[in-house]
Design a protein around this motif. Structure first.
Motif, PDB file in Angstrom:
ATOM      1  N   ALA A  17       0.830  -1.199   0.000  1.00 36.64           N
ATOM      2  CA  ALA A  17       0.000   0.000   0.000  1.00 36.64           C
ATOM      3  C   ALA A  17       0.869   1.254   0.000  1.00 36.64           C
ATOM      4  O   ALA A  17       0.558   2.243  -0.690  1.00 36.64           O
ATOM      5  N   ALA A  18       1.952   1.241   0.761  1.00 37.31           N
ATOM      6  CA  ALA A  18       2.867   2.384   0.781  1.00 37.31           C
ATOM      7  C   ALA A  18       3.490   2.609  -0.583  1.00 37.31           C
ATOM      8  O   ALA A  18       3.651   3.749  -1.033  1.00 37.31           O
ATOM      9  N   ILE A  21       1.074   4.345  -2.902  1.00 35.46           N
ATOM     10  CA  ILE A  21       0.972   5.776  -2.603  1.00 35.46           C
ATOM     11  C   ILE A  21       2.205   6.517  -3.117  1.00 35.46           C
ATOM     12  O   ILE A  21       2.101   7.611  -3.691  1.00 35.46           O
ATOM     13  N   GLU A  24       1.968   7.021  -6.836  1.00 35.50           N
ATOM     14  CA  GLU A  24       1.047   8.109  -7.184  1.00 35.50           C
ATOM     15  C   GLU A  24       1.732   9.466  -6.994  1.00 35.50           C
ATOM     16  O   GLU A  24       1.572  10.375  -7.810  1.00 35.50           O
ATOM     17  N   ALA A  25       2.508   9.600  -5.924  1.00 31.12           N
ATOM     18  CA  ALA A  25       3.161  10.875  -5.630  1.00 31.12           C
ATOM     19  C   ALA A  25       4.242  11.216  -6.640  1.00 31.12           C
ATOM     20  O   ALA A  25       4.508  12.391  -6.912  1.00 31.12           O
ATOM     21  N   LEU A  82      -0.775   4.710   7.027  1.00 37.51           N
ATOM     22  CA  LEU A  82      -1.113   4.945   5.622  1.00 37.51           C
ATOM     23  C   LEU A  82      -1.904   6.233   5.410  1.00 37.51           C
ATOM     24  O   LEU A  82      -1.644   6.956   4.438  1.00 37.51           O
ATOM     25  N   PRO A  83      -2.868   6.586   6.270  1.00 37.16           N
ATOM     26  CA  PRO A  83      -3.557   7.864   6.067  1.00 37.16           C
ATOM     27  C   PRO A  83      -2.601   9.061   6.110  1.00 37.16           C
ATOM     28  O   PRO A  83      -2.720   9.993   5.303  1.00 37.16           O
ATOM     29  N   ARG A  86      -0.643   9.173   2.894  1.00 41.35           N
ATOM     30  CA  ARG A  86      -1.436   9.713   1.772  1.00 41.35           C
ATOM     31  C   ARG A  86      -1.451  11.241   1.801  1.00 41.35           C
ATOM     32  O   ARG A  86      -1.327  11.893   0.757  1.00 41.35           O
ATOM     33  N   ARG A  87      -1.615  11.814   2.994  1.00 38.55           N
ATOM     34  CA  ARG A  87      -1.600  13.279   3.091  1.00 38.55           C
ATOM     35  C   ARG A  87      -0.234  13.833   2.703  1.00 38.55           C
ATOM     36  O   ARG A  87      -0.125  14.872   2.037  1.00 38.55           O
ATOM     37  N   ALA A  89       1.845  12.450   0.616  1.00 34.85           N
ATOM     38  CA  ALA A  89       1.978  12.287  -0.830  1.00 34.85           C
ATOM     39  C   ALA A  89       1.289  13.416  -1.577  1.00 34.85           C
ATOM     40  O   ALA A  89       1.787  13.904  -2.604  1.00 34.85           O
ATOM     41  N   GLU A  90       0.147  13.847  -1.070  1.00 33.00           N
ATOM     42  CA  GLU A  90      -0.568  14.964  -1.714  1.00 33.00           C
ATOM     43  C   GLU A  90       0.275  16.239  -1.678  1.00 33.00           C
ATOM     44  O   GLU A  90       0.304  17.011  -2.640  1.00 33.00           O
ATOM     45  N   ARG A  93       3.389  15.823  -3.995  1.00 30.11           N
ATOM     46  CA  ARG A  93       2.940  15.773  -5.383  1.00 30.11           C
ATOM     47  C   ARG A  93       2.851  17.163  -6.009  1.00 30.11           C
ATOM     48  O   ARG A  93       2.993  17.313  -7.234  1.00 30.11           O
TER      49      ARG A  93
END
Length: 474
Positions: A17-18, A21, A24-25, A82-83, A86-87, A89-90, A93
């Motif tokens: 999962a990491a 993410i 995506e980043a 993971l949450p 994700r933040r 990564a945003e 990005r």
């Protein structure tokens, strides 16, 4: 944290999962990685016949980076969830923008362990360590009645890191560190002077607790203090200087090494920018940065981007042949990374940094170098210094130095500072000793607010025409 294996992922922080993410980043980016760290450090300070300070710190976190051209997006957190990832990564990005770039190839080379993969203090309790400091203090005070103060510090740390890259590669490193420092103050006829030394490396604490290791440190600290007790005011003026081997390499590190880091040269900020392939030092001068020396304080089994370290030749026989590179600056300059992408912790993005930086020895004997010094100083110990990277100008204070006239080493001097610039000093090297040695493991380097452990080294050198700052007529 004494395990020889670092497992950065668990069921709440799943690797797959990491990785998704992270991908995506970094989609459409030039580069990026997920850096995960767990670390702890302990220190004890024994001063004035009592334990004056003790500390224990522990930390963990991650840093996620996305790189596009010269732009870096970086986010970090102490929460390995993971949450939170994700933040992060945003945020990272945002640096990529619309993307459209091709991800750089992953680091090449095999990761070879250069040091033990365990806590250096494993199996040695606090009480035993305090007893050691008490014994060192008593030994120092018993050596000479002029000893009025002794300060002993002992520190250990363990850093566990993992670097996950977008293509799926994962490398880990377990980095131990131990260090013992000793300082004494002596007094005679109402005059007080100090002397100190120490060192360590990526080694077990047990070996440093052996009297065969620490007694010479105390003896050396006392010797320096007694030398300074009879030191005379330093002369002032332009004169020739002989540098001793080992720790005086800190001058090379600061005045020259930083100027050979890739980011300063890519941006044109270094005094060495644009000089590749040109003579920048006297013949015979070869400067190397080597992160592959086992157990050394400045060594790394893998850098903080996942690139194995190397023995990088920077100046060869006086000719500039290389810079120190991380992945971003190497790509922008069209060269290969050198394994020098380093960071202080997960909270910092990597940048080009030195590891163990030193000059190779020559063929002159130290005695012959000193005998050729007609009027100058012999500097064997250094304290703090300041350097301007843009022009290489430096100011360094000497902690142990001597006046030399007609090849004879005379009285010790105090208050001496060496003033010059790295580029000119390299050109004015007149003799290179056959006694190159590395420092005992004391160096910590600061750059842009980040601190990392480093090593330095030097043979004896004769440098012509440095400015010596002092308080007496030359």
């Amino acid at each position: 944290m004494s395990s020889t294996e670092f497992k950065p992922f668990d069921h709440d922080f799943d690797r797959d999962a990491a990785l998704a993410i992270l991908r995506e980043a970094t989609a459409g980016a030039d580069d990026g990685e997920l850096f995960i760290e767990r670390a702890h450090a302990e220190s004890l300070v024994y001063d004035d016949r009592r334990l004056r300070g003790s500390s224990y710190t522990a930390s963990q976190g991650f840093g996620l980076r996305a790189v596009a051209g010269e732009v870096t997006g970086y986010a970090h957190s102490t929460e390995l969830t993971l949450p939170t990832l994700r933040r992060a990564a945003e945020t990272a990005r945002l640096a990529v923008g619309n993307g459209g770039r091709t991800l750089a190839l992953p680091p090449e080379g095999k990761v070879t362990p250069l040091y033990m993969a365990e806590d250096p203090a494993q199996g040695i309790d606090i009480a035993t360590r305090i007893d050691l400091l008490r014994e060192i203090d008593a030994y120092a005070r018993g050596l000479d009645p002029r000893v009025v103060q002794a300060t002993v510090s002992l520190s250990t740390s363990l850093q566990q890191v993992a670097i996950l890259r977008p293509e799926g590669g994962l490398v880990t490193d377990i980095r131990p560190m131990a260090r013992l420092n000793v300082a004494v103050i002596v007094e005679d006829n109402a005059r007080r002077e100090t002397g100190g030394t120490g060192g360590g490396g990526r080694i077990p604490l047990a070996g440093m607790m052996n009297p065969a290791h620490w007694k010479p440190l105390v003896d050396e600290s006392l010797r320096i203090a007694l030398v300074n007790l009879r030191a005379q005011p330093a002369p002032a003026g332009v004169m020739d200087v002989v540098l001793g081997p080992g720790w005086p390499g800190i001058l090379l590190h600061e005045a020259v090494g930083h100027g050979l880091e890739g980011d300063f040269n890519r941006k044109g900020h270094s005094a060495f920018a644009g000089l590749m392939g040109q003579r920048v030092a006297a013949p015979g001068v070869t400067v190397i940065d080597d992160g592959t020396i086992p157990d050394r304080r400045g060594s790394i089994s893998v850098d903080d981007e996942g690139t194995p370290p190397a023995r990088n030749v920077l100046i060869e026989d006086g000719i500039l042949v290389g810079y120190l590179q991380d992945r971003q600056n190497a790509r922008l300059m069209g060269v290969a990374p050198t394994g020098n992408g380093r960071r202080e912790s997960y909270a910092h993005a990597p940048m080009p940094r030195m590891t163990n930086t030193f000059m190779l020895g020559g063929d002159a004997s130290p005695d012959a170098i000193l005998s050729d010094l007609k009027d100058g100083i012999y500097a064997v110990g250094f304290g703090g210094g300041q350097v301007d990277i843009t022009n290489g100008k430096f100011v360094f204070s000497c902690t142990e130095a001597y006046r030399v006239k007609n090849g004879v080493v005379g009285d010790p001097i105090r208050g001496a500072t060496l003033i010059g610039d790295g580029a000119t000093a390299l050109q004015q090297i007149r003799a290179i000793g056959n006694d190159m040695s590395l420092d005992p493991g004391m160096g910590t380097c600061g750059k842009q607010g980040q601190w990392v452990p480093v090593g330095v080294g030097l043979p004896s050198l004769l440098i012509g025409g440095l400015t010596v700052g002092g308080s007496a007529a030359g």
